[in-house]
Design an enzyme around this catalytic site. Structure first.
Site, PDB file in Angstrom:
ATOM      1  N   TRP A 131     -71.496 -16.839 -23.290  1.00 19.85           N
ATOM      2  CA  TRP A 131     -70.608 -18.062 -23.381  1.00 19.85           C
ATOM      3  C   TRP A 131     -69.558 -17.470 -24.235  1.00 19.85           C
ATOM      4  CZ3 TRP A 131     -71.114 -20.505 -28.444  1.00 19.85           C
ATOM      5  CH2 TRP A 131     -70.282 -21.845 -29.293  1.00 19.85           C
ATOM      6  N   ASP A 212     -79.181 -16.263 -30.593  1.00 23.31           N
ATOM      7  CA  ASP A 212     -78.138 -17.896 -30.176  1.00 23.31           C
ATOM      8  C   ASP A 212     -79.678 -18.526 -29.960  1.00 23.31           C
ATOM      9  OD1 ASP A 212     -77.024 -19.902 -30.414  1.00 23.31           O
ATOM     10  OD2 ASP A 212     -75.252 -18.521 -29.393  1.00 23.31           O
ATOM     11  N   LYS A 248     -77.453 -29.897 -28.488  1.00 24.53           N
ATOM     12  CA  LYS A 248     -78.518 -30.651 -27.028  1.00 24.53           C
ATOM     13  C   LYS A 248     -79.463 -31.105 -27.305  1.00 24.53           C
ATOM     14  CE  LYS A 248     -74.840 -28.053 -26.409  1.00 24.53           C
ATOM     15  NZ  LYS A 248     -73.685 -27.077 -25.562  1.00 24.53           N
TER      16      LYS A 248
HETATM   17  N1  PMP Z   1     -75.133 -21.097 -27.916  1.00 21.93           N
HETATM   18  C1  PMP Z   1     -74.052 -21.181 -26.986  1.00 21.93           C
HETATM   19  C2  PMP Z   1     -75.110 -19.710 -26.230  1.00 21.93           C
HETATM   20  C3  PMP Z   1     -74.280 -22.276 -26.689  1.00 21.93           C
HETATM   21  O1  PMP Z   1     -73.937 -22.560 -25.598  1.00 21.93           O
HETATM   22  C4  PMP Z   1     -73.458 -23.306 -27.388  1.00 21.93           C
HETATM   23  C5  PMP Z   1     -72.910 -24.715 -26.661  1.00 21.93           C
HETATM   24  N2  PMP Z   1     -72.056 -24.501 -25.869  1.00 21.93           N
HETATM   25  C6  PMP Z   1     -73.159 -22.719 -28.326  1.00 21.93           C
HETATM   26  C7  PMP Z   1     -73.863 -21.621 -28.643  1.00 21.93           C
HETATM   27  C8  PMP Z   1     -72.942 -23.765 -29.636  1.00 21.93           C
HETATM   28  O2  PMP Z   1     -72.688 -25.343 -29.839  1.00 21.93           O
HETATM   29  P1  PMP Z   1     -72.828 -25.979 -30.624  1.00 21.93           P
HETATM   30  O3  PMP Z   1     -71.802 -25.164 -31.752  1.00 21.93           O
HETATM   31  O4  PMP Z   1     -72.258 -27.365 -30.287  1.00 21.93           O
HETATM   32  O5  PMP Z   1     -73.809 -26.063 -31.314  1.00 21.93           O
END
Ligand code: PMP
Length: 399
Positions: A131, A212, A248
């Protein structure tokens, strides 16, 4: 005279820029498979029933007081159960330092700052690819970055041998960023056996694993199954770190609710670590927002609402899995001689299609299909209404 004459426009974010271009396109057939947010089969954003119900229960019943610096204890408690298991000894023994974070991004950033402060000479090993925001997060926390092999372009699967070499060749006690499940952007995860080997090798090398976990439940439809990687590491006695997000799996994107946790040697260490995490949060944002946390704790602390949630996560995962099969079948039906097995082998929100930046440009320019130039298709944007069109276009540009 201006104070800011020297300020140049920042480069566009590779992911957020796609949506801008999509919105600007007047063509009625346009398709957005760039977004990393779930859509229903009509391409519409979804608010889960469990969330609506939690909001009904909360409405009129909450005050607007500050949460503590570490956020909602009830939310954090429920969140740890998801990652570490309902009857985790680590939770019982109070060995986990955990704070509410501003979704997954905030949890990663809080950890990166903590890493810099308390292991100032360390680096972070990041998979290739990852990411894109991971790079920004550790860069802005001033933690030097190294990379490790992950994706194998030829097989469109995991480059396990190179990954293991990199793990072995990293200096003992290195920090690694791992995607707990549904690796973004590739949709390629290690198998259970491979996780066991990775965990074993981490043990041998004394590496630190930071998971993560942005997609728990989204990969398989079952949050327990998606936590398998973490559980394997815990069984081996690793003191892991973990970022959790409800963006998500609860559809709480804009609510910014998540959690950062670090497993410690004992309760005393956990108390100290938590106090330091709060100390890092204090000058940045003082304390996290209250509404999303209350939604989460309302859902997870009520067994019936939790069941509704579990059914709904599975529903989202199943729709995506179904669209993977539909996309693959449609491309094959057109007579493509290429292999599209990876569409259904990969898991989670994304399909790393293997298309080149030039092929993606053709999809956009000739077919009004929008996605990142790395060939990543957000399966959440695929519907029964557009899958055939998408398949035709992909076949056309990959002929
Ligand atoms: N880590 C990964 C691998 C992700 O794909 C995402 C969302 N695109 C996130 C972290 C963090 O998203 P959020 O801050 O919206 O929880």
């Amino acid at each position: 005279s201006s104070w800011w004459k020297h300020v140049e426009p920042a480069p566009k974010d590779p992911i957020l820029g796609v949506t801008e271009a999509f919105l600007a396109d007047p063509n009625p057939d346009k398709v957005n498979v760039g977004v990393g947010a779930y859509r229903d089969d009509n391409g519409k954003p979804v608010v889960l029933d469990c969330v609506r119900e939690a909001e009904r229960r909360i409405a009129g019943n909450m005050n607007m007081e500050y949460l503590p610096m570490g956020g909602s204890n009830k939310m954090v408690e429920e969140t740890l159960k998801l990652a570490y298991g309902d009857d985790s000894d680590l939770i019982k023994d109070k060995r986990i330092a955990a704070v509410q974070a501003l979704s997954g991004t905030g949890a990663c950033r809080l950890f990166a700052d903590f890493q810099k402060r308390f292991s100032p000479d360390s680096q972070i090993y990041i998979p290739v690819p990852t990411w894109s925001n991971h790079h920004n997060i550790w860069r802005d926390a001033n933690v030097p970055q190294r990379t490790f092999h992950y994706y194998h372009p030829e097989s469109k699967g995991l480059d396990f041998a190179s990954l293991m070499d990199d793990v072995k060749n990293a200096p003992n006690g290195s920090f690694f960023l791992l995607h707990a499940c549904a690796h973004n952007p590739t949709g390629v995860d290690p198998t259970e056996e491979q996780w066991k080997e990775i965990s074993y090798q981490f043990k041998v090398k004394g590496h630190f694993a930071f998971f993560d976990m942005a997609y728990q439940g989204f990969a398989s439809g079952d949050p327990e199954r998606d936590a398998k990687s973490i559980r394997i590491f815990l069984e081996d006695g690793h003191l892991i770190g973990c970022s959790q997000s409800y963006a998500k799996n609860m559809g709480l994107y804009g609510q910014r609710v998540g959690c950062l946790s670090l497993v410690c040697e004992d309760e005393k260490q956990a108390v100290a670590v938590k106090s330091q995490l709060q100390q890092i949060a204090r000058p940045m944002y003082s304390n996290p927002p209250v509404h999303g946390a209350l939604v989460v704790s309302t859902i997870l602390s009520d067994p019936d609402l939790k069941q509704v949630w579990l059914k709904e996560v599975k529903g989202m995962a199943d729709r995506i899995i179904g669209m993977r099969s539909a996309l693959k079948e449609n491309i094959e039906k057109l007579g493509s001689p290429l292999s599209w097995e990876h569409i259904t082998k990969q898991i989670g929100m994304f399909c790393y299609s293997g298309m080149t930046p030039e092929q993606v440009d053709r999809l956009t320019n000739e077919f009004h299909i929008y996605m990142t130039r790395n060939g990543r298709i957000s399966m959440a944007g695929v519907t029964t209404g557009n899958v055939e069109y998408l398949a035709k276009a992909i076949h056309e540009v990959t002929k």
